[in-house]
Design a protein around this motif. Structure first.
Motif, short mmCIF file in Angstrom:
data_model
loop_
_atom_site.label_atom_id
_atom_site.label_comp_id
_atom_site.label_asym_id
_atom_site.label_seq_id
_atom_site.Cartn_x
_atom_site.Cartn_y
_atom_site.Cartn_z
N GLY A 49 -28.82 -16.79 -21.20
CA GLY A 49 -28.95 -17.51 -22.54
C GLY A 49 -27.80 -18.37 -22.52
O GLY A 49 -27.96 -19.45 -23.07
N GLY A 79 -26.95 -12.44 -21.75
CA GLY A 79 -26.65 -13.05 -23.03
C GLY A 79 -26.03 -12.30 -24.10
O GLY A 79 -24.99 -11.77 -23.66
N ARG A 80 -26.39 -12.58 -25.41
CA ARG A 80 -25.42 -12.03 -26.30
C ARG A 80 -26.27 -11.48 -27.39
O ARG A 80 -27.36 -11.67 -27.81
N GLY A 81 -25.48 -10.60 -28.52
CA GLY A 81 -26.20 -10.26 -29.60
C GLY A 81 -25.06 -9.66 -30.58
O GLY A 81 -24.19 -9.25 -30.41
N PRO A 88 -34.56 -10.61 -28.73
CA PRO A 88 -35.44 -11.76 -29.35
C PRO A 88 -36.54 -11.97 -28.54
O PRO A 88 -36.55 -12.01 -27.54
N GLN A 135 -33.13 -19.87 -26.36
CA GLN A 135 -32.98 -18.57 -27.16
C GLN A 135 -33.92 -18.61 -28.32
O GLN A 135 -34.00 -19.65 -28.98
N PRO A 137 -34.36 -16.63 -32.19
CA PRO A 137 -33.89 -15.56 -33.10
C PRO A 137 -34.03 -14.34 -33.00
O PRO A 137 -35.11 -13.75 -32.54
N ALA A 138 -32.95 -13.27 -33.29
CA ALA A 138 -32.87 -12.20 -32.88
C ALA A 138 -33.40 -11.50 -34.30
O ALA A 138 -33.09 -11.73 -35.28
N SER A 183 -28.51 -12.40 -28.86
CA SER A 183 -27.84 -13.35 -29.71
C SER A 183 -26.57 -13.05 -30.41
O SER A 183 -26.92 -11.85 -31.09
N ASN A 184 -25.68 -13.68 -30.62
CA ASN A 184 -24.63 -13.36 -31.65
C ASN A 184 -23.87 -11.91 -31.04
O ASN A 184 -23.82 -11.02 -31.85
#
Length: 500
Positions: A49, A79-81, A88, A135, A137-138, A183-184
């Motif tokens: 991501g 990626g991230r979260g 996502p 990406q 949205p989660a 994400s985030n």
């Protein structure tokens, strides 16, 4: 249970290849994703991501070097979260031209353990290609007991792994994993969640599973490092003390880096003479991944992998193809060629004249003479990229009216025959090979848990979506059903959470 210890540092993963017909249908002319520059100043399409943090001390994970008419593969993305958000859904993906084509015809695999990759039904179309830079949205996931998101850590590591090169090829082939970077990504919150999940009497296994399977491997590496920085404790060792059996082994595999897990699996296979595991790993990984495995093997076991293969593997021809594999010198597509293939089709990066020459060389080395010139087969199968080999098989079929799998069965036997059939299956449709590996692990009496864990974990960020589809096509029931019927408890829950 294989007894996999709780991890080692560093590594990267394998690569998948899609089905295809002789025409090599063109890929849509979508603008290719940007190619970032990595630590060694070599470009490579990011399979995750967003770029993973890089540190100057990390020089073991270099972007692969490619030559002309070459293929690269990328099986894992990262990626991230944040706030314990679940995986996502993939979005912004283009249609899958390769999988919308009728399946390629395969020769009879006879008594070999390797069966035709999948039924003659057309593979179902996919919602889109794997463009890891896109990406979605989660959605928020709930943690049982209100625990915060936990993270796992095999061994101390002072760097973050880069993106694994197999994912770039997966994107070209329209393959997708079931695990994406969240994400985030909130690393501190994840660390605090792990503390809460293991606080007091008992362990909140659901919270552990929920966090671990919704973070990419690169994110897990960051969590391991951060957890030790925050609390002065090895997260993976702590979780290992709270879990047991195949559940603990699966968590350890997820927290280890791909190269370390592969190196450990190869070490176990060499010790126990498990030739199938050697074929599965060494014949399906990219050059970059193989180099990572060789380095990790040396660092972990203080032994040279090539020498260990020479010492433990029986059969001259089988030993030769494995030693060729660990040289990590197969032709691979350059990043520019991958972009070209996306825009103009696979045929644009294939050398048809060379394919015809190699097809003639294979004929003269096998069916066209008394006896078999094994070295010619080894040189071509070990060096040409997967797309070029696919073209060679087509040219052989056109001129000599025989499928290459039948040629292999008539010219070879034993482990080397199975090795070539593995390569042929992966060249034509890699998810089919891994679907078969899983099926063999769960059918019959008992379960080969080591193979089941290894395949599901290592393919989770590359092509597990397609493996599930092929499994359904080949065996007429779902992967989820078979795994659910052969496992239980938290072990079952974590595997099904990966498969999704």
């Amino acid at each position: 249970m294989s007894g996999y210890p709780y991890g080692n540092p560093a590594g990267d993963y394998p690569a998948p290849y899609a089905t295809g017909n002789s025409a090599y249908p063109p890929y849509p002319a979508y603008p290719p994703p940007p190619i970032p520059m990595y630590a060694n100043n070599q470009p490579f399409a990011s399979p995750y991501g967003m770029p993973t943090p890089q540190m100057s001390s990390y020089d073991n994970y270099l972007a692969p070097s490619y030559g002309g008419n070459q293929t690269s593969g990328n099986p894992y993305d990262y990626g991230r979260g944040n706030d314990y958000q679940s995986l996502p859904p993939p979005g912004g993906q283009m249609p899958s031209p390769m999988l919308n084509q009728p399946p390629q015809q395969y020769g009879d695999y006879g008594n070999s353990q390797y069966q035709p990759p999948y039924s003659q039904a057309t593979a179902s179309s996919l919602p889109g290609g794997l463009y890891p830079n896109i990406q979605s949205p989660a959605t928020q996931s709930n943690y049982a007991g209100g625990a915060t998101a936990p993270s796992y850590q095999p061994q101390q590591q002072t760097f973050y792994p880069e993106e694994q090169p197999s994912i770039s090829l997966a994107s070209l082939e329209q393959y997708r994993g079931t695990i994406f970077p969240v994400s985030n990504f909130n690393i501190d919150a994840d660390c605090q969640a792990f503390v809460q999940a293991m606080k007091g009497a008992g362990t909140n296994e659901k919270a552990l599973i929920d966090i671990i399977v919704n973070r990419s491997n690169a994110q897990r590496q960051q969590i391991k490092h951060q957890y030790k920085s925050m609390y002065g404790t090895d997260l993976v060792k702590q979780i290992s003390g709270e879990t047991s059996g195949n559940f603990k082994e699966t968590i350890s595999a997820l927290f280890d880096t791909p190269a370390n897990f592969d190196a450990w699996s190869i070490h176990q296979a060499l010790t126990a003479s498990k030739e199938g595991t050697l074929r599965e790993i060494l014949l399906t990984r990219t050059n970059s991944e193989i180099r990572g495995i060789v380095e990790s093997y040396k660092r972990t076991f203080n032994k040279d992998l090539e020498k260990e293969i020479s010492k433990h593997v029986r059969g001259t021809d089988f030993k030769r193809i494995l030693i060729s594999a660990v040289q990590a010198n197969r032709d691979e597509l350059s990043p520019q060629q991958i972009q070209q293939a996306r825009q103009m089709g696979i045929e644009s990066v294939i050398d048809r004249n060379r394919a015809r020459q190699d097809a003639d060389a294979l004929y003269k080395a096998g069916a066209g003479k008394i006896g078999t010139d094994e070295k010619t087969f080894n040189a071509i199968f070990a060096q040409r990229n997967y797309y070029q080999l696919r073209a060679i098989f087509e040219e052989y079929q056109k001129k000599h009216h025989t499928d290459i799998s039948k040629v292999i069965q008539s010219e070879f036997s034993g482990d080397i025959k199975d090795a070539y059939l593995v390569l042929i299956t992966c060249i034509r449709d890699r998810p089919s090979f891994f679907a078969e590996r899983i099926h063999k692990a769960v059918v019959g009496l008992g379960t080969n848990d080591s193979t089941l864990i290894r395949v599901i974990v290592t393919r989770s960020e590359i092509d597990l979506v397609q493996i599930k589809e092929r499994y359904q096509q080949m065996y007429k029931h779902s992967l989820t059903q078979d795994v659910s019927g052969d496992t239980s408890g938290d072990y079952k829950r974590i595997l099904l959470s990966i498969i999704k």
